[in-house]
Design an enzyme around this catalytic site. Sequence first.
Site, PDB file in Angstrom:
ATOM      1  N   TYR A 140       0.812  -1.217   0.000  1.00 40.04           N
ATOM      2  CA  TYR A 140       0.000   0.000   0.000  1.00 40.04           C
ATOM      3  C   TYR A 140       0.846   1.268   0.000  1.00 40.04           C
ATOM      4  O   TYR A 140       0.317   2.360   0.150  1.00 40.04           O
ATOM      5  CB  TYR A 140      -0.962  -0.015   1.194  1.00 40.04           C
ATOM      6  N   TYR A 147     -11.268  -1.960   1.122  1.00 43.41           N
ATOM      7  CA  TYR A 147     -11.050  -1.850   2.564  1.00 43.41           C
ATOM      8  C   TYR A 147      -9.701  -1.200   2.879  1.00 43.41           C
ATOM      9  O   TYR A 147      -9.489  -0.703   3.968  1.00 43.41           O
ATOM     10  CB  TYR A 147     -11.206  -3.221   3.243  1.00 43.41           C
ATOM     11  N   ARG A 148      -8.793  -1.179   1.926  1.00 46.51           N
ATOM     12  CA  ARG A 148      -7.492  -0.531   2.066  1.00 46.51           C
ATOM     13  C   ARG A 148      -7.033  -0.176   0.671  1.00 46.51           C
ATOM     14  O   ARG A 148      -7.554  -0.717  -0.306  1.00 46.51           O
ATOM     15  CB  ARG A 148      -6.450  -1.522   2.609  1.00 46.51           C
TER      16      ARG A 148
END
Lengths: 523, 194
Positions: free
Chosen positions: A89, A463-464
């Site tokens: 991420y 969700y991310r």
Amino acid sequence: MPLPPGLSAADFDNVCRELRSVVGEEWVVTADEKVASYHDPYFPGTGEQHLPSGAVLPASVEEIRAVLRIANRVRLPLWSVSLGRNYVYGGGAPCLNGSMVLDLKRMQGIEVNEQLAYAIVEPGVTFFQLYKHIQDKKYRLWISCPALGWGSVLGNTLERGVGYTPHGDHAGQQCGMEVVLANGDVIRTGMGAMTDNPAWPLYKYSYGPSLDGLFMQSNLGVVTKIGVWLMPEPEMYSPVDIGVDREEDIVALIDTLRPLRLDGTIPATVIANWMRIVATHTTRAQWYDGKDAMPPSAIEKLKKTMRIPHWGLRFGLYGPTKVVDEKFKIVQKAFSSIGNAGIVRAKYPRGAKIAPRHQAAAGIPDVELMSLNWMGGTGAHIECPPVVPMIGAQAYELYRKRTALFASHGFDHYSGFTTTTPRTFFNTGSIIFDRSDPGMTTRARELSAALIRDAAKSRLGGYRGHISEMDLIAEQFDFNGHAAMRTYELLKDAMDPEGILSPGKQGIWPKALRTARREGERK
Amino acid sequence: MNRREFLGLSSAAALAVLYPGANATALAGLARSAKGMLVVADHRYSDSLIFARALGIRGAGIFSMKAGLADVWFDELAPRLAAGGRKLTGLTLESELFVLERLAESCGMRSRYVGRHDWRARSGSQHVLRGSIGIDQVAQALAGGAELWAATTADGLMTATAGPSWQERKVSVDLARATDSPRFLVSWMMTPSS
């Protein structure tokens, strides 16, 4: 390195001098070679847009407060990381180019209470460290950890990361926080709002509104401690693997699993597709040379040769031996209704050495990243897993759409359905690419954006997400004209008026930058 | 000589293969020349074992990843690197380099050389070497190695001197891939950052 927005080189030098007087000479990092540690190692062609200006490493709450005083005065944007190992991420890289990384890794306090099965940890504590601490003290407790155990327990929990034991919903096991706010105030949430209240890490809620959620996936404060619940070591741990051979069997697999998740028979579970299974053992080049996605014939050959199913469901059963055995009978009866399901079980009584392939669901940390080698070259991956209701037909439809999207961009579909809460999955869909190949890197980025937009068409949200996609993901949450984002911005403006804390995280920008960005978009 | 034969040699014999014509005194010196170096070996791939062996016969410590990368890092490598002053090297999958680079940062280590050895094309192989060491020496060693390219590359790393900046060399030589090898491996070396 870029300068922080709004600061000249001379200003930045002065700021660094002040920061050094707070944290010590060696704990303000500006040398290129050392700042490179905070770059996104997987950057999907966006590396130049997310570079830090440097890093400051405080060792205590008091040092953090002093750093924030300086940052507020000069409007120095700080990007908080616990260890910066959230690599898929963005790692330690910031949303806003030129932000200074606020690296909390020096804070490594651990406290474990065996009787009530909890730990209180500071940001620099890794899953490996917590695991070792418990092993060294011979506590009869298990942790839950993600696939890679080198990250921060606190950092992973705040990002709502997951593990594979019954405690795999890490945010759900969090209880109590200590937070330094942008104005330097220090709060403790829940029962911790009362000095020395022993229920701080035991009771999740507050007297009054619960604040913990405000600091998860958030830029409203700097979290310096969290409580996490640990699992008592079970008398028996029994991992179960169930394999089905046809793509469409996912429907029956999920619909059989669902009632067993809802009634608690089966805890956290992962369903992996053929690629997710096989990428831990082999590389693409062993099977297929084409530049396009692997055709079904090549996939079938691979499956047959490696003797893997199309879908593999894995979970653990935990508890007293008799209870585990009864649960397994229930599981066996339920999944036997799926014609070609193969069911394999292992048993590890307390104290038994656990085979490497079963360690994840026993909370034993590891650092195996074999799947990164799938395409060869300099392996990287990016993803934005959507949250999916636990309904077989819906999951299958999504899977087929995503397979088509992966294929249209020339990628094989690495897919998994991970459930740590009983009604939903995260549909992991890792785009594995060779980042030394600019064309492939561009396609990876394009695919990722396409997947986010396509999920939103099915009314599914991520969700991310990667730092370069946080705005795009946030845009999809559109109820009532993006009312949720308006609320986040209200809070952001009130709690961080100078906008110094992690600007842009999860698409939440401080007022000054918001206005400038919107004006830029209008132009 | 083929890979299997090399791996079956005694240390002295293996050194003699890599240094034909060296006298006993020179060989004795060579046998200690990599003392203190740490080499990671992936037991699944013969080229990784050969790379490690080529340094092991010069006194380097070889550490197999058979028990898992986490175990070898925490139990073997980290304690030794924490004491300082060591080089860490290996011929491994790229993911293993990725993980070790990040773990080794905590011990003040930095990559000084990374070589990418690529057999993904339908024929031939491509090798791209980058580092702040004498890349030409490593490139020459690689190119001259034939089936024992992993051993000669390791040897080249031992003799390469430090360079002022990062350089890159593409080596065009068609090296036969070992039958047990994946189509992409990386050779690498980390040293303490100055």
